[in-house]
Design a protein around this motif. Sequence first.
Motif, PDB file in Angstrom:
ATOM      1  N   VAL A   1       1.008  -1.191  -0.387  1.00 32.88           N
ATOM      2  CA  VAL A   1       0.030   0.176  -0.465  1.00 32.88           C
ATOM      3  C   VAL A   1       0.772   1.717  -0.195  1.00 32.88           C
ATOM      4  O   VAL A   1       1.772   1.438   0.797  1.00 32.88           O
ATOM      5  CB  VAL A   1      -0.784   0.375   1.174  1.00 32.88           C
ATOM      6  CG1 VAL A   1      -2.138   0.975   0.859  1.00 32.88           C
ATOM      7  CG2 VAL A   1      -1.488  -1.630   1.179  1.00 32.88           C
ATOM      8  N   GLY A   2       0.317   2.435  -0.965  1.00 33.32           N
ATOM      9  CA  GLY A   2       2.255   3.481  -1.260  1.00 33.32           C
ATOM     10  C   GLY A   2       1.529   3.704   0.314  1.00 33.32           C
ATOM     11  O   GLY A   2       0.405   4.698   0.101  1.00 33.32           O
ATOM     12  N   ALA A   3       2.363   4.753   0.616  1.00 38.41           N
ATOM     13  CA  ALA A   3       2.037   5.753   1.509  1.00 38.41           C
ATOM     14  C   ALA A   3       0.821   6.909   1.480  1.00 38.41           C
ATOM     15  O   ALA A   3       0.873   7.665   2.308  1.00 38.41           O
ATOM     16  CB  ALA A   3       2.822   6.672   1.690  1.00 38.41           C
ATOM     17  N   ALA A   4       0.803   7.119  -0.204  1.00 42.01           N
ATOM     18  CA  ALA A   4      -0.594   8.612  -0.396  1.00 42.01           C
ATOM     19  C   ALA A   4      -1.311   7.682  -1.135  1.00 42.01           C
ATOM     20  O   ALA A   4      -2.497   8.626  -0.795  1.00 42.01           O
ATOM     21  CB  ALA A   4       0.194   9.371  -1.921  1.00 42.01           C
ATOM     22  N   ALA A   5      -1.986   6.645  -0.724  1.00 41.19           N
ATOM     23  CA  ALA A   5      -3.319   5.912  -0.685  1.00 41.19           C
ATOM     24  C   ALA A   5      -4.001   6.460  -0.111  1.00 41.19           C
ATOM     25  O   ALA A   5      -3.768   6.368   1.294  1.00 41.19           O
ATOM     26  CB  ALA A   5      -3.147   4.814  -1.138  1.00 41.19           C
ATOM     27  N   ARG A   6      -4.922   7.311   0.360  1.00 35.42           N
ATOM     28  CA  ARG A   6      -5.811   7.571   0.576  1.00 35.42           C
ATOM     29  C   ARG A   6      -6.739   6.258   1.889  1.00 35.42           C
ATOM     30  O   ARG A   6      -6.888   5.521   1.028  1.00 35.42           O
ATOM     31  CB  ARG A   6      -7.197   8.438  -0.034  1.00 35.42           C
ATOM     32  CG  ARG A   6      -6.708   9.207  -1.044  1.00 35.42           C
ATOM     33  CD  ARG A   6      -6.442  11.067  -0.538  1.00 35.42           C
ATOM     34  NE  ARG A   6      -5.713  11.611  -1.091  1.00 35.42           N
ATOM     35  CZ  ARG A   6      -5.141  12.828  -0.670  1.00 35.42           C
ATOM     36  NH1 ARG A   6      -5.575  13.240   0.209  1.00 35.42           N
ATOM     37  NH2 ARG A   6      -4.801  13.702  -1.327  1.00 35.42           N
ATOM     38  N   ASN A   7      -6.935   6.783   3.061  1.00 36.73           N
ATOM     39  CA  ASN A   7      -7.822   5.817   3.819  1.00 36.73           C
ATOM     40  C   ASN A   7      -8.690   5.449   2.748  1.00 36.73           C
ATOM     41  O   ASN A   7      -9.222   4.586   3.048  1.00 36.73           O
ATOM     42  CB  ASN A   7      -8.078   6.362   4.736  1.00 36.73           C
ATOM     43  CG  ASN A   7      -6.511   6.548   5.564  1.00 36.73           C
ATOM     44  OD1 ASN A   7      -5.644   6.721   5.669  1.00 36.73           O
ATOM     45  ND2 ASN A   7      -6.893   6.935   7.561  1.00 36.73           N
ATOM     46  N   SER A   8      -9.739   6.093   2.720  1.00 35.22           N
ATOM     47  CA  SER A   8     -11.354   5.148   2.115  1.00 35.22           C
ATOM     48  C   SER A   8     -10.828   4.642   1.322  1.00 35.22           C
ATOM     49  O   SER A   8     -11.467   3.222   0.594  1.00 35.22           O
ATOM     50  CB  SER A   8     -11.564   6.408   1.738  1.00 35.22           C
ATOM     51  OG  SER A   8     -11.318   7.768   0.815  1.00 35.22           O
ATOM     52  N   ALA A   9      -9.691   5.147  -0.091  1.00 36.76           N
ATOM     53  CA  ALA A   9      -9.559   3.876  -1.386  1.00 36.76           C
ATOM     54  C   ALA A   9      -8.788   2.809  -0.424  1.00 36.76           C
ATOM     55  O   ALA A   9      -9.332   1.715  -1.507  1.00 36.76           O
ATOM     56  CB  ALA A   9      -8.447   4.672  -2.345  1.00 36.76           C
ATOM     57  N   VAL A  10      -7.992   2.399   0.006  1.00 35.38           N
ATOM     58  CA  VAL A  10      -7.504   1.692   1.273  1.00 35.38           C
ATOM     59  C   VAL A  10      -9.137   0.874   1.435  1.00 35.38           C
ATOM     60  O   VAL A  10      -7.979  -0.909   1.177  1.00 35.38           O
ATOM     61  CB  VAL A  10      -6.404   1.585   2.160  1.00 35.38           C
ATOM     62  CG1 VAL A  10      -5.707   0.509   3.419  1.00 35.38           C
ATOM     63  CG2 VAL A  10      -5.394   2.771   1.469  1.00 35.38           C
ATOM     64  N   ALA A  11      -9.953   1.317   2.107  1.00 33.86           N
ATOM     65  CA  ALA A  11     -10.278   0.449   3.230  1.00 33.86           C
ATOM     66  C   ALA A  11     -11.634  -0.207   1.895  1.00 33.86           C
ATOM     67  O   ALA A  11     -12.033  -1.505   2.602  1.00 33.86           O
ATOM     68  CB  ALA A  11     -11.667   1.510   3.738  1.00 33.86           C
ATOM     69  N   ALA A  12     -11.689  -0.074   1.294  1.00 36.72           N
ATOM     70  CA  ALA A  12     -12.710  -0.333  -0.250  1.00 36.72           C
ATOM     71  C   ALA A  12     -12.280  -0.705  -0.812  1.00 36.72           C
ATOM     72  O   ALA A  12     -12.688  -1.582  -2.072  1.00 36.72           O
ATOM     73  CB  ALA A  12     -13.508   1.345  -0.799  1.00 36.72           C
ATOM     74  N   HIS A  13     -11.136  -0.626  -1.544  1.00 36.67           N
ATOM     75  CA  HIS A  13      -9.954  -2.144  -2.095  1.00 36.67           C
ATOM     76  C   HIS A  13     -10.131  -3.396  -2.086  1.00 36.67           C
ATOM     77  O   HIS A  13     -10.453  -3.862  -0.677  1.00 36.67           O
ATOM     78  CB  HIS A  13      -8.700  -1.696  -2.027  1.00 36.67           C
ATOM     79  CG  HIS A  13      -7.983  -2.249  -3.104  1.00 36.67           C
ATOM     80  ND1 HIS A  13      -7.476  -3.077  -3.294  1.00 36.67           N
ATOM     81  CD2 HIS A  13      -7.831  -1.096  -4.483  1.00 36.67           C
ATOM     82  CE1 HIS A  13      -6.567  -3.151  -4.594  1.00 36.67           C
ATOM     83  NE2 HIS A  13      -6.854  -2.289  -5.213  1.00 36.67           N
ATOM     84  N   PRO A  14     -11.082  -4.026  -2.959  1.00 39.00           N
ATOM     85  CA  PRO A  14     -11.296  -5.812  -2.560  1.00 39.00           C
ATOM     86  C   PRO A  14     -10.147  -6.114  -2.230  1.00 39.00           C
ATOM     87  O   PRO A  14     -10.541  -7.274  -1.359  1.00 39.00           O
ATOM     88  CB  PRO A  14     -11.236  -6.013  -4.229  1.00 39.00           C
ATOM     89  CG  PRO A  14     -11.852  -4.371  -5.228  1.00 39.00           C
ATOM     90  CD  PRO A  14     -11.361  -3.705  -4.096  1.00 39.00           C
ATOM     91  N   LEU A  15      -8.554  -6.101  -2.572  1.00 39.23           N
ATOM     92  CA  LEU A  15      -7.984  -6.900  -2.451  1.00 39.23           C
ATOM     93  C   LEU A  15      -7.716  -6.621  -0.714  1.00 39.23           C
ATOM     94  O   LEU A  15      -7.245  -7.222   0.419  1.00 39.23           O
ATOM     95  CB  LEU A  15      -6.421  -6.443  -2.627  1.00 39.23           C
ATOM     96  CG  LEU A  15      -5.840  -7.187  -4.386  1.00 39.23           C
ATOM     97  CD1 LEU A  15      -4.535  -6.154  -4.553  1.00 39.23           C
ATOM     98  CD2 LEU A  15      -5.987  -8.513  -4.312  1.00 39.23           C
TER      99      LEU A  15
END
Length: 326
Positions: free
Chosen positions: A67-81
């Motif tokens: 997970v890249g450091a600039a990834a938004r928290n919302s994008a991480v929480a919603a990501h299928p992986l």
Amino acid sequence: MNPVTYHRAASVAQALESSAAPGHRLLGGGTNLVDLMRKGIERPTGLIDVTQLSETIALAEDGSLLVGAAARNSAVAAHPLVRSRTPMLARAILAGASAQVRNMATIGGNLMQRTRCLYFQDEAGSRCNKRDPGSGCDAYGGFNRYHAVIGGSPACIAVHPSDMCVALAAFDARVRVAGASGTRAIALVDFHRLPGDRPDLETLLEPGEVIEAVEIPAFAGPSAYRKVRDRASYAFALVSVAAGLVIEEGRVADIRIAFGGIAPKPWRAFRAEAALRGAAVTQAAIDAAMAAEFADAAPLPGNAFKIDLAGRTLSALLAELSGSDR
């Protein structure tokens, strides 16, 4: 208000070069740093926007989730992986803040956020060794309901506020950082420092280093996150627990436990894990594991309840994961 310069880094190399200047700070979503600047607690002379750096969410060659450091928290929480491999992480992020904050906050910024201790936030009226080394700690003899019961010191009993970092600690995550001498990986459980007599030193990140990504190894069993707070709507944890569990033939084959809200950093419960491996998930086994984990606890009158609350929260979470009502 102090004048502040602003620069947007297009690469890690640019971020490293810009951050080398005295008084310059890295800026992600700004949900913590900008707030502290408004209060006069942080006074940078320059901001380096790193939100254009890696937002990758993908599998690495070794099977870890990157997970890249600039990834938004919302994008991480919603990501299928994330939802399929590490649902505990998704749950922790969703428990941590409103949708608006999650849309702004970055993974790297979440790692670097500072405590919400009331005395740390009160720049004008309270003593705080984390904010002003050597000044004292008003929390130690003051209102300490939200403070640490383990891992603290007479110099500081502030707790780390992140929900996400508790899940990452349980998953054996690694923080990949870049500096002038190259890159290195730091175990999440080691990334945040305990206060000792230098509570102003909060992480192992060296001056001039930049967080590039977080690596999250795979875990074979189910996982979950549970948070107990004074109000349901985005309050910081009194106690939180992240756990993963693998049961084979009625016994614990593998287990991961991390607590939030009880220590100056995400608290990996290595003693409790060791006590539970090979045991059946019974209340007696959990009680023994908690006694081992909190043998060195130093609760204060205002927060001693957290030890029992942590045990009950862990018990409920392990019941959920094991499918047992004990």
